[in-house]
Design a protein around this motif. Structure first.
Motif, short mmCIF file in Angstrom:
data_model
loop_
_atom_site.label_atom_id
_atom_site.label_comp_id
_atom_site.label_asym_id
_atom_site.label_seq_id
_atom_site.Cartn_x
_atom_site.Cartn_y
_atom_site.Cartn_z
N PRO A 13 0.81 -1.23 0.00
CA PRO A 13 0.00 0.00 0.00
C PRO A 13 0.84 1.28 0.00
O PRO A 13 0.46 2.26 -0.64
N MET A 100 -10.05 -9.11 -8.50
CA MET A 100 -10.57 -7.94 -7.79
C MET A 100 -9.71 -6.71 -8.10
O MET A 100 -10.23 -5.61 -8.24
N TRP A 104 -11.39 -3.47 -9.61
CA TRP A 104 -11.34 -2.19 -8.90
C TRP A 104 -10.53 -1.15 -9.67
O TRP A 104 -10.87 0.04 -9.65
N THR A 105 -9.48 -1.59 -10.37
CA THR A 105 -8.71 -0.65 -11.19
C THR A 105 -9.58 -0.09 -12.31
O THR A 105 -9.56 1.12 -12.58
N ALA A 108 -12.19 2.32 -10.66
CA ALA A 108 -11.52 3.57 -10.26
C ALA A 108 -11.07 4.37 -11.48
O ALA A 108 -11.21 5.59 -11.50
N ALA A 152 -5.48 2.76 -6.60
CA ALA A 152 -6.77 2.57 -5.93
C ALA A 152 -7.23 1.12 -6.04
O ALA A 152 -7.71 0.53 -5.06
N GLY A 153 -7.08 0.54 -7.21
CA GLY A 153 -7.45 -0.86 -7.41
C GLY A 153 -6.66 -1.79 -6.51
O GLY A 153 -7.20 -2.73 -5.92
N LEU A 155 -5.23 -1.01 -3.61
CA LEU A 155 -5.64 -0.81 -2.22
C LEU A 155 -6.97 -1.50 -1.91
O LEU A 155 -7.15 -2.05 -0.81
N MET A 156 -7.87 -1.50 -2.86
CA MET A 156 -9.17 -2.15 -2.65
C MET A 156 -9.05 -3.68 -2.68
O MET A 156 -9.74 -4.37 -1.94
N ALA A 157 -8.17 -4.21 -3.51
CA ALA A 157 -8.05 -5.66 -3.67
C ALA A 157 -7.10 -6.30 -2.67
O ALA A 157 -7.20 -7.50 -2.40
N TRP A 158 -6.16 -5.55 -2.13
CA TRP A 158 -5.12 -6.10 -1.27
C TRP A 158 -5.66 -6.94 -0.11
O TRP A 158 -5.14 -8.03 0.16
#
Length: 168
Positions: A13, A100, A104-105, A108, A152-153, A155-158
């Protein structure tokens, strides 16, 4: 979980956010950011308890992502820094997080692109009062720093990745 494992897992992150901010402000993503992610992957994966089969799957996903991203770069769809960052982050996501990450990428990227296009039509005059990077972002035919969406993608998928599942 020990502090070293947490620090290694926090690299994703931290570097993702730094790459997104760097792309937003300079329209570039330095190679060292992607290289740092690749170099830190093995120790982070081992500390997280991923296992050798998991390592091989992650490596395959990273190589596959690099080939796809290189193709997108060759077509002019994304920049070279974007391609390398996507591949490095996909390496960390593994089979449980890569879809994911891509989803998410894309979400975003779509939202950011629409917001930026709308801002370019309405706020172009405000760019004169801001820093040079804001003026660049508000140029009507300017590029879109997709590293923001990639970060952003990631961070959301991690949290859904195999690395995080193995660690916790």
């Amino acid at each position: 979980m020990d502090l070293l494992t947490i620090a290694c897992l926090a690299l994703l992150p931290v570097i993702a956010v730094a790459a997104g901010v760097r792309d937003l402000t300079t329209m570039t993503i330095p190679n060292w950011m992607s290289l740092a992610l690749v170099a830190a992957f093995l120790p982070a994966a081992l500390l997280a308890g991923l296992g050798w089969q998991g390592l091989l799957v992650h490596l395959g996903i990273g190589v596959g992502a690099l080939m796809i991203a290189a193709g997108l770069f060759a077509l002019g769809a994304i920049g070279g820094g974007d391609a390398k960052l996507m591949a490095a982050l996909a390496l960390w996501m593994g089979p449980d997080g890569v879809l994911m990450f891509v989803l998410w990428t894309a979400v975003a990227g779509g939202l950011f692109s629409v917001a930026l296009i709308l801002a370019r039509g309405r706020l172009v005059g405000l760019g004169a009062f801001g820093p040079a990077w804001v003026r660049g972002l508000l140029q009507p035919k300017g590029d879109i720093p997709y590293g923001v969406a990639i970060a952003a993608g990631a961070l959301m998928a991690w949290p859904a990745s195999a690395m995080m599942a193995s660690a916790f």
